[in-house]
Design an enzyme around this catalytic site. Sequence first.
Site, PDB file in Angstrom:
ATOM      1  N   LYS A 183      35.701  42.103  35.058  1.00 35.66           N
ATOM      2  CA  LYS A 183      36.291  41.887  36.381  1.00 35.66           C
ATOM      3  C   LYS A 183      35.892  40.522  36.936  1.00 35.66           C
ATOM      4  O   LYS A 183      36.745  39.763  37.416  1.00 35.66           O
ATOM      5  CB  LYS A 183      35.839  42.987  37.345  1.00 35.66           C
ATOM      6  CG  LYS A 183      36.445  42.858  38.738  1.00 35.66           C
ATOM      7  CD  LYS A 183      35.892  43.908  39.683  1.00 35.66           C
ATOM      8  CE  LYS A 183      34.484  43.570  40.105  1.00 35.66           C
ATOM      9  NZ  LYS A 183      33.959  44.476  41.152  1.00 35.66           N
ATOM     10  N   ASP A 234      39.428  45.838  40.691  1.00 38.97           N
ATOM     11  CA  ASP A 234      38.289  46.411  41.403  1.00 38.97           C
ATOM     12  C   ASP A 234      38.700  47.771  41.961  1.00 38.97           C
ATOM     13  O   ASP A 234      39.764  48.298  41.626  1.00 38.97           O
ATOM     14  CB  ASP A 234      37.798  45.465  42.501  1.00 38.97           C
ATOM     15  CG  ASP A 234      38.802  45.337  43.648  1.00 38.97           C
ATOM     16  OD1 ASP A 234      39.938  45.845  43.533  1.00 38.97           O
ATOM     17  OD2 ASP A 234      38.444  44.720  44.668  1.00 38.97           O
TER      18      ASP A 234
END
Length: 214
Positions: free
Chosen positions: A120, A138
Site C-alpha cells: 500500500k 486502504d
Amino acid sequence: MDHNTHREIFTRWRAANPHPTTELNYRTPFELLIAVMLSAQSTDREVNKATALLFPVANTPQAILELGLDQLKAYIRTIGLYNTKARNIIETCRILVDQWQGEVPQDRNALEALPGVGRKTANVVLNTAFGEPTIAVDTHIFRVANRTGIAPGKTPLAVEKHLLKVVPEEFKRDAHHWMILHGRYTCTARAPRCEQCLIADLCDSAGAGSHIRR
C-alpha cells in the site's frame, strides 16, 4: 457493474474534484514516503502535525540518520506505534543512503524492500510522487470498492487487482485519491451519507443507511 457505470462514476468524481491529491503534507518523494510510513493506524492530521516540526529539521535520509533514533522518536511520539515506526524510518534511511544515494527509488520491489514499507505504501509513493497509475487500497478504498460494487474483493490485493481491471485508463492515476476521499467524507464506515453522495444512483448499497457494515 458494467463499464459504462464505472466510467460515469469516475467522470462525476473528476468533475467535482479535477485534481485530487493526498491530504498528507509533503514537498519531496522522501517526505511523502516518511509521511505515509507514519500514517499507518494514524490520521493524516496527526501526521501533518508531527512532520510540520520534523521536516524543517530533518527532511532527507542523511539528516534523519544524523538526528538519531531518540530525537526522531521525540518528534513523532504523538503518533501511534511511534517506537516501531521510528526504528523502521531509521533503517529505511540507512538503506536509502547506502544503496540509493539518498533518493527514493521509483521501483516497487525496491520500495517494498524498505523496513515498514508494504504494497500500500509503495503504491501511494509510486502514484503520488512519481505519477504512476497505481491504486493503493486502504480501509476506505476497500470499503468503497465493496460497498458500491465498483470492485468487490475479499482482500486488499484482490480489490486492487479488480480496480486495475475496471477503472478506465484515463482515471487510474487519480482513482486512489477520489476513492479515499469518498470513503473518508461520504461513504463513511458507520453512517454513510447517501443523501450527499454523487454516485448514489449508481451504487449497489445506496440508501441502505447506517446499518451498512461492509
